[in-house]
Design a protein around this motif. Structure first.
Motif, PDB file in Angstrom:
ATOM      1  N   GLN A   1      71.438  34.470  -6.517  1.00 62.94           N
ATOM      2  CA  GLN A   1      70.572  35.622  -6.846  1.00 62.94           C
ATOM      3  C   GLN A   1      70.756  36.755  -5.827  1.00 62.94           C
ATOM      4  OE1 GLN A   1      66.454  34.661  -7.471  1.00 62.94           O
ATOM      5  NE2 GLN A   1      66.874  33.013  -8.910  1.00 62.94           N
ATOM      6  N   ALA A   2      71.949  36.896  -5.322  1.00 63.74           N
ATOM      7  CA  ALA A   2      72.194  37.924  -4.311  1.00 63.74           C
ATOM      8  C   ALA A   2      73.100  39.017  -4.870  1.00 63.74           C
ATOM      9  CB  ALA A   2      72.837  37.304  -3.061  1.00 63.74           C
ATOM     10  N   ARG A   3      72.895  40.216  -4.367  1.00 62.14           N
ATOM     11  CA  ARG A   3      73.764  41.333  -4.736  1.00 62.14           C
ATOM     12  C   ARG A   3      73.816  42.345  -3.593  1.00 62.14           C
ATOM     13  NH1 ARG A   3      70.994  45.709  -7.848  1.00 62.14           N
ATOM     14  NH2 ARG A   3      68.751  45.466  -7.571  1.00 62.14           N
ATOM     15  N   GLN A   4      74.881  43.114  -3.618  1.00 61.86           N
ATOM     16  CA  GLN A   4      75.101  44.116  -2.575  1.00 61.86           C
ATOM     17  C   GLN A   4      74.446  45.437  -2.986  1.00 61.86           C
ATOM     18  OE1 GLN A   4      79.179  45.310  -2.196  1.00 61.86           O
ATOM     19  NE2 GLN A   4      78.903  46.220  -0.178  1.00 61.86           N
ATOM     20  N   LEU A   5      73.655  46.026  -2.068  1.00 62.40           N
ATOM     21  CA  LEU A   5      72.989  47.311  -2.306  1.00 62.40           C
ATOM     22  C   LEU A   5      73.418  48.300  -1.227  1.00 62.40           C
ATOM     23  CD1 LEU A   5      69.353  46.142  -3.180  1.00 62.40           C
ATOM     24  CD2 LEU A   5      71.240  46.671  -4.750  1.00 62.40           C
ATOM     25  N   LEU A   6      73.824  49.489  -1.652  1.00 60.74           N
ATOM     26  CA  LEU A   6      74.266  50.543  -0.736  1.00 60.74           C
ATOM     27  C   LEU A   6      73.235  51.672  -0.725  1.00 60.74           C
ATOM     28  CD1 LEU A   6      78.019  50.741  -1.840  1.00 60.74           C
ATOM     29  CD2 LEU A   6      77.028  49.366  -0.005  1.00 60.74           C
ATOM     30  N   TYR A   7      72.899  52.140   0.461  1.00 59.44           N
ATOM     31  CA  TYR A   7      71.923  53.223   0.615  1.00 59.44           C
ATOM     32  C   TYR A   7      72.513  54.310   1.505  1.00 59.44           C
ATOM     33  CZ  TYR A   7      68.395  50.127  -1.374  1.00 59.44           C
ATOM     34  OH  TYR A   7      67.683  49.293  -2.214  1.00 59.44           O
TER      35      TYR A   7
ATOM     36  N   THR B   1      74.231  49.073   4.273  1.00 59.18           N
ATOM     37  CA  THR B   1      74.529  48.058   3.261  1.00 59.18           C
ATOM     38  C   THR B   1      73.565  46.897   3.453  1.00 59.18           C
ATOM     39  OG1 THR B   1      76.867  48.664   3.276  1.00 59.18           O
ATOM     40  CG2 THR B   1      76.292  46.552   2.278  1.00 59.18           C
ATOM     41  N   ILE B   2      72.958  46.470   2.358  1.00 60.00           N
ATOM     42  CA  ILE B   2      71.995  45.369   2.374  1.00 60.00           C
ATOM     43  C   ILE B   2      72.407  44.343   1.326  1.00 60.00           C
ATOM     44  CG2 ILE B   2      69.610  44.740   1.813  1.00 60.00           C
ATOM     45  CD1 ILE B   2      68.692  47.308   3.078  1.00 60.00           C
ATOM     46  N   VAL B   3      72.346  43.086   1.706  1.00 56.54           N
ATOM     47  CA  VAL B   3      72.518  41.995   0.744  1.00 56.54           C
ATOM     48  C   VAL B   3      71.123  41.509   0.382  1.00 56.54           C
ATOM     49  CG1 VAL B   3      73.390  39.676   0.377  1.00 56.54           C
ATOM     50  CG2 VAL B   3      74.786  41.349   1.614  1.00 56.54           C
TER      51      VAL B   3
END
Length: 471
Positions: free
Chosen positions: A351-357, A425-427
């Motif tokens: 249930q993980a995904r990479q999020l870029l801010y 970057t957040i996982v």
């Protein structure tokens, strides 16, 4: 005694001796009152007191020489001076009546000063000509004819040079822009810093562009500071992939536009679909000075928002395999730091995904309930809280290896917000997966609980200190 009073000079002399001091006294009081009120009529009253009345008295006395047997020109000289001062008084009074009390925005307030000066010069020339004719009996018909012919010849000779100047003066009279307005013209775009009878000086940000008024008068330009809506709109056109859902695109773009720091408060941003997968984003800002920064931030953050939403800005396709590899490697490092085994890594990876801010983006809102636990793998974030008066209070920063969103496990609202201090970057791991990992690792549960309480205490202390400072 009766012989004295019967003299023709007696009444004029008596009027000067008695009337002049009284008139000067009254005019002095009137002038003081007008000066205290900052009235435009103070100047003509001063002219009447200081020059016109004394010249009138001199003329009345000197005119009595005409009763003598000798021929004298002193009376004509006095009459000329007196007539010239009367003319100046009338011009000063007319200027005070027409332009001294002009309302803002009226034609009198917009009339360029050069028009007033030219009109005053023409009236003075005509007045001097009339004085020469009436007092001295001069024939000014020939002079007027010569001046007229000369004016026609000069006008025909310099019409090419004078035409643009006249066009510029008419532009100043209309006043479609003022100092401080932002203009978009053919030669330059920027803020007007100076306007004179010949040219407008426009600050482009890379120097001052001198634009002749004649060019503005004969061409078209846009006054960016005069808008019909509530605010000036910074607009940008963005293109997405043809298969991207329009609703998802509009929602992502609206969230980015709303979160821009240059957006005018209490005025909503708008996203309009133009068809063919193109969208127009309008952001209300205070002035055109913020347009460049606003568009740059919008385009910068829109790319990150598109990556998070799986959209294709400019038809760029995110690489899911590359993102999956990044998530796997990042979770392996997180598990090693937290003392978790391979089963925990597998559970989180499901249930993980990479999020870029982008820098400055809000990652988690104040008083929101997060649905993921985010592990920072690149960049840094800041924790903030808002005081009762709206001030943003910083609580510290978190970097690589730290995590946010621990209250997703307790289903509590966050009294702190999280903002990206740099491109980050957040996982993000889903709540259900993290719950299973925490249930099997009591040590991790205590660690997350301790971090929640520590951050809550820091926010409470900051709010209390801000409230005490206000009191």
């Amino acid at each position: 005694m009766s012989g004295l009073t019967a003299q023709p000079w007696f009444c004029p002399a008596l009027g000067v001796i008695i009337g002049l001091p009284l008139a000067l006294l009254l005019l002095n009081e009137l002038h003081g009152a007008l000066v205290r009120r900052a009235s435009s009529y103070a100047r003509p009253v001063a002219l009447l007191r200081n020059w016109v009345l004394p010249a009138c008295a001199v003329y009345l006395l000197v005119a009595q020489l005409e009763q003598a047997d000798v021929h004298a020109t002193w009376s004509k000289l006095a009459a000329t001076v007196f007539g010239f001062l009367i003319m100046l008084l009338l011009l000063s009074g007319a200027n005070a009546a027409l332009f001294g009390e002009a309302r803002a925005g009226s034609w009198r307030e917009r009339l360029p000063g050069i028009f007033i000066d030219l009109g005053r010069l023409v009236l003075i020339i005509l007045g001097v000509g009339l004085l020469l004719s009436w007092v001295w009996g001069a024939n000014i018909g020939g002079l007027i004819a010569a001046v007229g012919v000369t004016s026609i010849v000069i006008g025909l000779a310099v019409q090419t040079a004078v035409g643009p100047v006249i066009a510029g003066l008419l532009l100043l009279f209309e006043q479609p822009f003022r100092i401080g307005d932002w203009l978009d013209t053919a030669p330059a775009k920027g803020r007007v810093v100076e306007v004179n009878w010949r040219a407008a000086h426009i600050d482009t940000g890379n120097g001052i562009q001198i634009v002749p008024n004649a060019m503005l008068a004969t061409g078209s330009f846009t006054n960016l500071s005069r808008v019909q809506g509530a605010a000036y709109q910074a607009t940008a056109m963005l293109a997405f992939g043809p298969d991207d859902p329009p609703g998802a695109v509009a929602s992502a773009l609206l969230a980015v536009a709303t979160g821009l720091p240059t957006r005018l408060a209490h005025t909503p941003a708008r996203v309009v679909s133009l068809g063919e997968a193109k969208y127009k984003v309008s952001v209300p800002i205070t002035s055109p000075a913020d347009e460049g920064r606003t568009k740059a931030l919008l385009l910068h953050r829109a790319w990150y928002a598109a990556q998070r939403a799986g959209l294709h800005l400019d038809e760029a396709s995110p690489d899911p395999e590359l993102a999956e590899k990044y998530v796997g490697a990042a979770l392996t490092r997180v598990a090693a730091a937290l003392g978790l085994d391979d089963d925990a890594v597998a559970t989180m990876a499901g249930q993980a995904r990479q999020l870029l801010y982008a820098e400055g983006e809000i990652i988690q809102q104040v008083n929101s309930v997060p649905d993921t636990v985010g592990f920072i793998t690149a960049g840094s974030v800041g924790m903030i809280v808002y005081a009762d008066d709206g001030r943003e209070l910083p609580l510290g920063s978190l970097g690589v290896g730290d995590y946010i969103g621990g209250t997703s496990l307790t289903r509590q609202r966050m009294i702190t917000g999280v903002v990206a201090l740099a491109d980050t970057t957040i996982v993000a791991v889903g709540r259900d997966a993290m719950n299973r990992v925490v249930q099997n690792n009591p040590r991790l549960a205590r660690q997350i609980g301790g971090a929640i309480e520590m951050r809550r205490k820091a926010a409470t202390d900051a709010l209390a200190e801000a409230a005490a400072g206000v009191r």
